[in-house]
Design an enzyme around this catalytic site. Structure first.
Site, PDB file in Angstrom:
ATOM      1  N   LYS A  59       0.663  -3.332   5.611  1.00  0.00           N
ATOM      2  CA  LYS A  59       1.058  -2.275   4.689  1.00  0.00           C
ATOM      3  C   LYS A  59       1.992  -2.830   3.617  1.00  0.00           C
ATOM      4  O   LYS A  59       1.824  -2.568   2.434  1.00  0.00           O
ATOM      5  CB  LYS A  59       1.731  -1.117   5.449  1.00  0.00           C
ATOM      6  N   GLN A 103       6.248   4.214  11.576  1.00  0.00           N
ATOM      7  CA  GLN A 103       5.100   3.714  12.344  1.00  0.00           C
ATOM      8  C   GLN A 103       5.118   4.276  13.766  1.00  0.00           C
ATOM      9  O   GLN A 103       6.132   4.177  14.465  1.00  0.00           O
ATOM     10  CB  GLN A 103       5.149   2.173  12.367  1.00  0.00           C
ATOM     11  N   ASP A 126       2.198   9.981   5.108  1.00  0.00           N
ATOM     12  CA  ASP A 126       1.247  10.041   6.222  1.00  0.00           C
ATOM     13  C   ASP A 126       0.618  11.435   6.318  1.00  0.00           C
ATOM     14  O   ASP A 126      -0.390  11.616   7.007  1.00  0.00           O
ATOM     15  CB  ASP A 126       1.974   9.730   7.545  1.00  0.00           C
TER      16      ASP A 126
END
Ligand code: NDP
Length: 303
Positions: A59, A103, A126
């Site tokens: 990422k 995460q 997200d």
């Protein structure tokens, strides 16, 4: 993967994601020149989970390649929920950060839902915050979870208008199945959501013009569950042991059977997977533009 006989049926997510990242990079460079704005993505990793470390590294790398600012925060495994929430609050208040990603999975002492809900919904790239889930469900501008957003892009690229198509989504998780169903509904599909209690799953799947598999069971969906000509999007990523004793990745769909019947299908790997990070970058760009009241660039066009 299958031989060249079915090459035209393969939906090449890797190539599509590469082109999308190129369009994002051009839009970022344009934003910097015209508005002095550099979108910034903060990724928070708690603990030492090896798979998460690989995701976070990728990422960060792709964020920088797109010309965005990347902020990585690595916290020890024994971090408390309050410490993590403190960091999230700092990132919420930081004007250089337009997107925040924590995460998952988080260590067991931390309540993931509380952390996700601590993220400013405007920075929730997200798309897991309950506000964004609610906005998506009610047809308001939302930040949409990256994997289903990537699936929708691949579908529209292949099929154009989805209106009136029968879509079956197998899986009802908050991160894939449910938002996928909402996105397809918003595209005027007739949507069925199947799950572990669905009776006669094969018959449900056979009714689909568009079949999305997001289950997490290797090759569960067989070729004879698929209507001839249907478009199949395989979200599953499962590691199994091959005949040679080596590990390999397979999806939730038995690809070699399915490719003979389907009109189009995503492979695993190289289908949906690469779209997820590309859509994370797209969401960060969207969040940055919205924060500054700048019109969002059209990322669907190759111009
Ligand atoms: P979850 O485990 O959260 O959800 C799985 C869903 O599948 C549940 O709704 C479950 O039903 C349903 N299910 C399980 N077994 C069956 C069955 N036998 N028949 C019908 N339905 C069943 O998984 P996720 O949604 O997080 O992920 C799904 C897959 O997608 C995984 O392989 C994951 O690795 C992959 N993935 C890939 C991503 C990518 O970037 N390509 C990103 C995210 C996930 P119930 O609700 O009834 O339990």
């Amino acid at each position: 993967m299958s031989d060249g006989a079915h090459a035209e049926k393969i939906i090449d997510g890797k190539a599509f994601a590469g082109a999308l990242r190129g369009r994002i990079a051009r839009a970022v460079s344009d934003l910097r020149e015209r508005h002095g704005l550099t979108p910034g993505l903060a990724v928070v990793l708690v603990g030492e989970d090896p798979a998460s470390q690989v995701y976070v590294r990728n990422k960060g790398k792709q964020t920088q390649e797109a010309g965005m600012a990347s902020f990585e925060h690595r916290l020890p495994e024994n971090t408390s929920q309050e410490e993590l929430l403190d960091l999230v609050r700092q990132l919420n208040d930081d004007p250089a950060v337009h997107g925040i990603l924590v995460q998952l999975p988080l260590p067991k002492q931390i309540d993931s839902a509380a952390v996700l809900d601590g993220i400013d919904p405007a920075k929730d790239v997200d798309g897991f915050h309950v506000i964004n889930a609610g906005r998506l469900a009610t047809g308001q501008a939302a930040l949409v979870p990256c994997t289903p957003l990537g699936c929708l892009m691949l579908l529209k690229d292949r099929l154009g208008d989805l209106s009136g198509k029968r879509a079956v989504v197998v899986g009802r998780s908050n991160i894939v199945g449910k938002p996928m169903a909402q996105l397809l509904l918003a595209e005027n599909c007739t949507v069925t959501v199947a799950h572990s209690r669905t009776q006669d799953l094969a018959a449900e799947c056979r009714r689909a013009d568009i079949l999305i598999a997001a289950v997490g069971r290797p090759e569960m969906i067989r070729g004879d569950w698929i209507a001839p000509g249907a478009t199949v999007i395989d979200v599953g990523i499962n590691r199994i042991e091959g005949a040679d004793g080596k590990g390999r990745l397979v999806g939730d769909v038995a690809f070699e059977e399915a490719v003979k019947v389907a009109g189009a299908i995503t492979p695993v790997p190289g289908g949906v997977g690469p779209m997820t990070i590309a859509c994370l970058l797209a969401n960060t760009l969207t969040a940055a533009c919205r924060a500054k009241g700048i019109a969002e660039p059209d990322l669907t066009s190759s111009n």
